[in-house]
Design a protein around this motif. Structure first.
Motif, PDB file in Angstrom:
ATOM      1  N   GLY A 139       0.800  -1.216   0.000  1.00  0.00           N
ATOM      2  CA  GLY A 139       0.000   0.000   0.000  1.00  0.00           C
ATOM      3  C   GLY A 139       0.833   1.266   0.000  1.00  0.00           C
ATOM      4  O   GLY A 139       0.319   2.337  -0.313  1.00  0.00           O
ATOM      5  N   ARG A 140       2.110   1.172   0.336  1.00  0.00           N
ATOM      6  CA  ARG A 140       2.992   2.351   0.355  1.00  0.00           C
ATOM      7  C   ARG A 140       4.108   2.258  -0.660  1.00  0.00           C
ATOM      8  O   ARG A 140       4.617   3.276  -1.124  1.00  0.00           O
ATOM      9  CB  ARG A 140       3.603   2.543   1.739  1.00  0.00           C
ATOM     10  CG  ARG A 140       2.610   2.823   2.832  1.00  0.00           C
ATOM     11  CD  ARG A 140       3.309   3.253   4.119  1.00  0.00           C
ATOM     12  NE  ARG A 140       4.223   2.238   4.609  1.00  0.00           N
ATOM     13  CZ  ARG A 140       5.535   2.411   4.735  1.00  0.00           C
ATOM     14  NH1 ARG A 140       6.091   3.557   4.405  1.00  0.00           N
ATOM     15  NH2 ARG A 140       6.285   1.434   5.216  1.00  0.00           N
ATOM     16  N   PHE A 141       4.540   1.039  -1.005  1.00  0.00           N
ATOM     17  CA  PHE A 141       5.637   0.832  -1.946  1.00  0.00           C
ATOM     18  C   PHE A 141       5.059   0.318  -3.258  1.00  0.00           C
ATOM     19  O   PHE A 141       4.158  -0.517  -3.262  1.00  0.00           O
ATOM     20  CB  PHE A 141       6.631  -0.197  -1.412  1.00  0.00           C
ATOM     21  CG  PHE A 141       7.495   0.274  -0.270  1.00  0.00           C
ATOM     22  CD1 PHE A 141       7.067   1.268   0.593  1.00  0.00           C
ATOM     23  CD2 PHE A 141       8.740  -0.284  -0.072  1.00  0.00           C
ATOM     24  CE1 PHE A 141       7.864   1.698   1.637  1.00  0.00           C
ATOM     25  CE2 PHE A 141       9.559   0.125   0.972  1.00  0.00           C
ATOM     26  CZ  PHE A 141       9.107   1.115   1.829  1.00  0.00           C
ATOM     27  N   THR A 142       5.621   0.809  -4.353  1.00  0.00           N
ATOM     28  CA  THR A 142       5.221   0.346  -5.677  1.00  0.00           C
ATOM     29  C   THR A 142       6.462   0.075  -6.509  1.00  0.00           C
ATOM     30  O   THR A 142       7.291   0.973  -6.697  1.00  0.00           O
ATOM     31  CB  THR A 142       4.346   1.381  -6.398  1.00  0.00           C
ATOM     32  OG1 THR A 142       3.213   1.703  -5.588  1.00  0.00           O
ATOM     33  CG2 THR A 142       3.863   0.823  -7.731  1.00  0.00           C
ATOM     34  N   ILE A 143       6.572  -1.150  -6.994  1.00  0.00           N
ATOM     35  CA  ILE A 143       7.702  -1.498  -7.847  1.00  0.00           C
ATOM     36  C   ILE A 143       7.245  -1.492  -9.297  1.00  0.00           C
ATOM     37  O   ILE A 143       6.123  -1.906  -9.604  1.00  0.00           O
ATOM     38  CB  ILE A 143       8.302  -2.867  -7.438  1.00  0.00           C
ATOM     39  CG1 ILE A 143       9.622  -3.115  -8.163  1.00  0.00           C
ATOM     40  CG2 ILE A 143       7.307  -3.995  -7.664  1.00  0.00           C
ATOM     41  CD1 ILE A 143      10.395  -4.322  -7.618  1.00  0.00           C
ATOM     42  N   SER A 144       8.120  -1.029 -10.170  1.00  0.00           N
ATOM     43  CA  SER A 144       7.798  -0.987 -11.596  1.00  0.00           C
ATOM     44  C   SER A 144       9.098  -1.107 -12.381  1.00  0.00           C
ATOM     45  O   SER A 144      10.184  -1.039 -11.804  1.00  0.00           O
ATOM     46  CB  SER A 144       7.070   0.310 -11.954  1.00  0.00           C
ATOM     47  OG  SER A 144       7.888   1.439 -11.699  1.00  0.00           O
TER      48      SER A 144
END
Length: 125
Positions: free
Chosen positions: A65-70
């Motif tokens: 919910g706080r970290f996003t990997i791309s």
């Protein structure tokens, strides 16, 4: 292949950062990539991972919910967007590549065969 992690810094709680992990050269292949972190006095822990093509991602429960990997395979770069930073996020963040993994990225350090140097994230309260 060398991995270069960057984007860390000293920020206040609630701020955002975007970490980058760039491969040193084009290999003609893309690999599953993971981000790990190690806080002082603690073991290194899995944070997030992304599959070769970007279709599969996985996160540690503590950062969902706080970290996003791309990833941008055209730039050989994987990103970790960190929002709503907390003091407990303070750690050295490492990226790693798994040359054998197909599908969901591994949460296990031993699965990764290439590692970048750490980039320090420090969050003040």
């Amino acid at each position: 292949v060398q991995l270069q992690a960057s984007g860390g810094g000293l920020v206040q709680a609630g701020a955002s950062l975007r970490l980058s992990c760039a491969a040193s050269r084009r290999t003609g292949r893309t690999w599953a990539t993971g981000w790990f972190r190690q806080a002082p006095g603690k073991e290194r822990e899995f944070v997030a991972g992304i599959s070769r093509g970007g279709s599969f991602t996985d996160y540690a429960d503590s950062v969902k919910g706080r970290f996003t990997i791309s990833r941008d395979n055209g730039k050989n770069t994987v990103y970790l967007q960190i929002d709503s930073l907390k003091p407990e996020d303070t750690a050295a963040y490492y990226c790693a590549a798994d040359s054998r993994r197909v599908g969901l990225p591994s949460q296990t350090e031993a699965s990764y065969d290439y590692w970048g140097q750490g980039t320090q994230v420090t969050v003040s309260s």
